[in-house]
Design an enzyme around this catalytic site. Structure first.
Site, mmCIF file in Angstrom:
data_model
loop_
_atom_site.group_PDB
_atom_site.id
_atom_site.type_symbol
_atom_site.label_atom_id
_atom_site.label_comp_id
_atom_site.label_asym_id
_atom_site.label_seq_id
_atom_site.Cartn_x
_atom_site.Cartn_y
_atom_site.Cartn_z
ATOM 1 N N ASP A 182 0.852 -1.185 0.000
ATOM 2 C CA ASP A 182 0.000 0.000 0.000
ATOM 3 C C ASP A 182 0.884 1.231 0.000
ATOM 4 O O ASP A 182 1.944 1.211 0.628
ATOM 5 C CB ASP A 182 -0.813 -0.018 1.303
ATOM 6 C CG ASP A 182 -2.273 0.317 1.096
ATOM 7 O OD1 ASP A 182 -2.778 0.093 -0.010
ATOM 8 O OD2 ASP A 182 -2.896 0.805 2.050
ATOM 9 N N TYR A 230 2.263 4.786 1.335
ATOM 10 C CA TYR A 230 2.219 5.454 2.643
ATOM 11 C C TYR A 230 1.024 6.400 2.667
ATOM 12 O O TYR A 230 0.711 7.044 1.670
ATOM 13 C CB TYR A 230 3.491 6.259 2.873
ATOM 14 C CG TYR A 230 4.764 5.448 2.928
ATOM 15 C CD1 TYR A 230 4.952 4.450 3.885
ATOM 16 C CD2 TYR A 230 5.807 5.696 2.030
ATOM 17 C CE1 TYR A 230 6.136 3.721 3.942
ATOM 18 C CE2 TYR A 230 6.997 4.972 2.085
ATOM 19 C CZ TYR A 230 7.154 3.981 3.042
ATOM 20 O OH TYR A 230 8.319 3.270 3.100
ATOM 21 N N PHE A 281 7.983 1.724 -0.848
ATOM 22 C CA PHE A 281 8.983 1.910 0.210
ATOM 23 C C PHE A 281 9.680 3.272 0.170
ATOM 24 O O PHE A 281 10.359 3.654 1.117
ATOM 25 C CB PHE A 281 10.045 0.791 0.193
ATOM 26 C CG PHE A 281 9.512 -0.560 0.542
ATOM 27 C CD1 PHE A 281 9.156 -0.867 1.851
ATOM 28 C CD2 PHE A 281 9.347 -1.532 -0.430
ATOM 29 C CE1 PHE A 281 8.652 -2.116 2.182
ATOM 30 C CE2 PHE A 281 8.834 -2.785 -0.114
ATOM 31 C CZ PHE A 281 8.492 -3.084 1.194
ATOM 32 N N HIS A 322 9.343 -9.606 5.895
ATOM 33 C CA HIS A 322 9.172 -8.197 5.533
ATOM 34 C C HIS A 322 10.155 -7.342 6.330
ATOM 35 O O HIS A 322 10.505 -7.692 7.458
ATOM 36 C CB HIS A 322 7.732 -7.783 5.850
ATOM 37 C CG HIS A 322 7.310 -6.499 5.222
ATOM 38 N ND1 HIS A 322 7.544 -5.272 5.809
ATOM 39 C CD2 HIS A 322 6.669 -6.243 4.059
ATOM 40 C CE1 HIS A 322 7.061 -4.321 5.032
ATOM 41 N NE2 HIS A 322 6.526 -4.877 3.957
#
Length: 221
Positions: free
Chosen positions: A65, A67, A78, A187
């Site tokens: 998703d 931010y 990221f 992750h």
């Protein structure tokens, strides 16, 4: 809806843009951006594709998703805009690179420098409402990004797919591992990283070793 995206991707994905699910998705996104504060900016929704043309793709990193905080998202998973504090997952990514390759922790969290070298920084969902994580999930973006992954897997060779966490691994389950390198680990989020599932995965060194071996050219992480 007329989609503004790099011409190379427009050619590869033109059938997706014409499908009913994408038309419904486009109408939803248009309405959300008209009535709510959403990220990234409308002009940056397809930044990952615009900065990394189809023919240039060497590596695919899958996020989930965008931010949802002010000023963070700009269309690359990221990655955050210049001057924005690095989120925890990005901090751990940079720490792993420093550990593996001895590259000093960078000041900027903006990963355009990766995208311009052939790293497709792809979120599963390309838009989000401010402050509401997952608010644009299950509206069609996942179907679209599945098609992106499938197209890369089928039409290209020797691409490195970095699948971090269970969500990314499920999304990448149909990648043809006989002609691509698929690397999996936990992750980089603190929840996973602090349980020993991220640090030491060696993914950035392994990626460059593979790219070098196949004559494609390494990434300057």
């Amino acid at each position: 809806m007329e989609v503004t995206i790099h011409p190379s991707w427009k050619i590869e994905l033109q059938t997706e843009f014409k499908k009913p699910y994408f038309q419904q998705l486009a109408a939803f996104v248009k309405d959300e951006y008209k009535t709510q504060l959403c990220y990234p900016k409308a002009s940056e929704i397809f930044t990952a594709f615009d900065c990394c043309p189809f023919d240039a793709v060497k590596v695919v990193i899958l996020g989930q998703d965008p931010y949802h905080g002010a000023g963070q998202a700009h269309g690359l998973c990221f990655s955050v805009n210049e001057g924005i504090a690095h989120p925890p997952s990005l901090i751990n990514i940079f720490k792993e690179i420093e550990s593996e390759l001895g590259i000093p922790y960078p000041k900027s969290g903006k990963l355009l420098r990766w995208a311009s070298q052939g790293v497709l920084l792809l979120n599963a969902t390309l838009t989000v409402r401010q402050g509401v994580a997952g608010s644009h999930q299950n509206r069609g973006w996942e179907t679209f990004t599945d098609a992106v992954i499938r197209t890369i897997s089928q039409k290209k060779e020797n691409v490195v797919f970095l699948l971090w966490g269970n969500y990314a691994q499920r999304k990448g389950k149909d990648i043809d591992a006989s002609k691509h390198l698929v690397l999996t680990s936990g992750h980089p989020s603190p929840l996973s990283a602090n349980r020993g599932l991220w640090f030491g995965n060696g993914h950035f060194a392994k990626t460059n070793d593979y790219l070098k071996a196949t004559g494609i050219g390494e990434i300057a992480w």
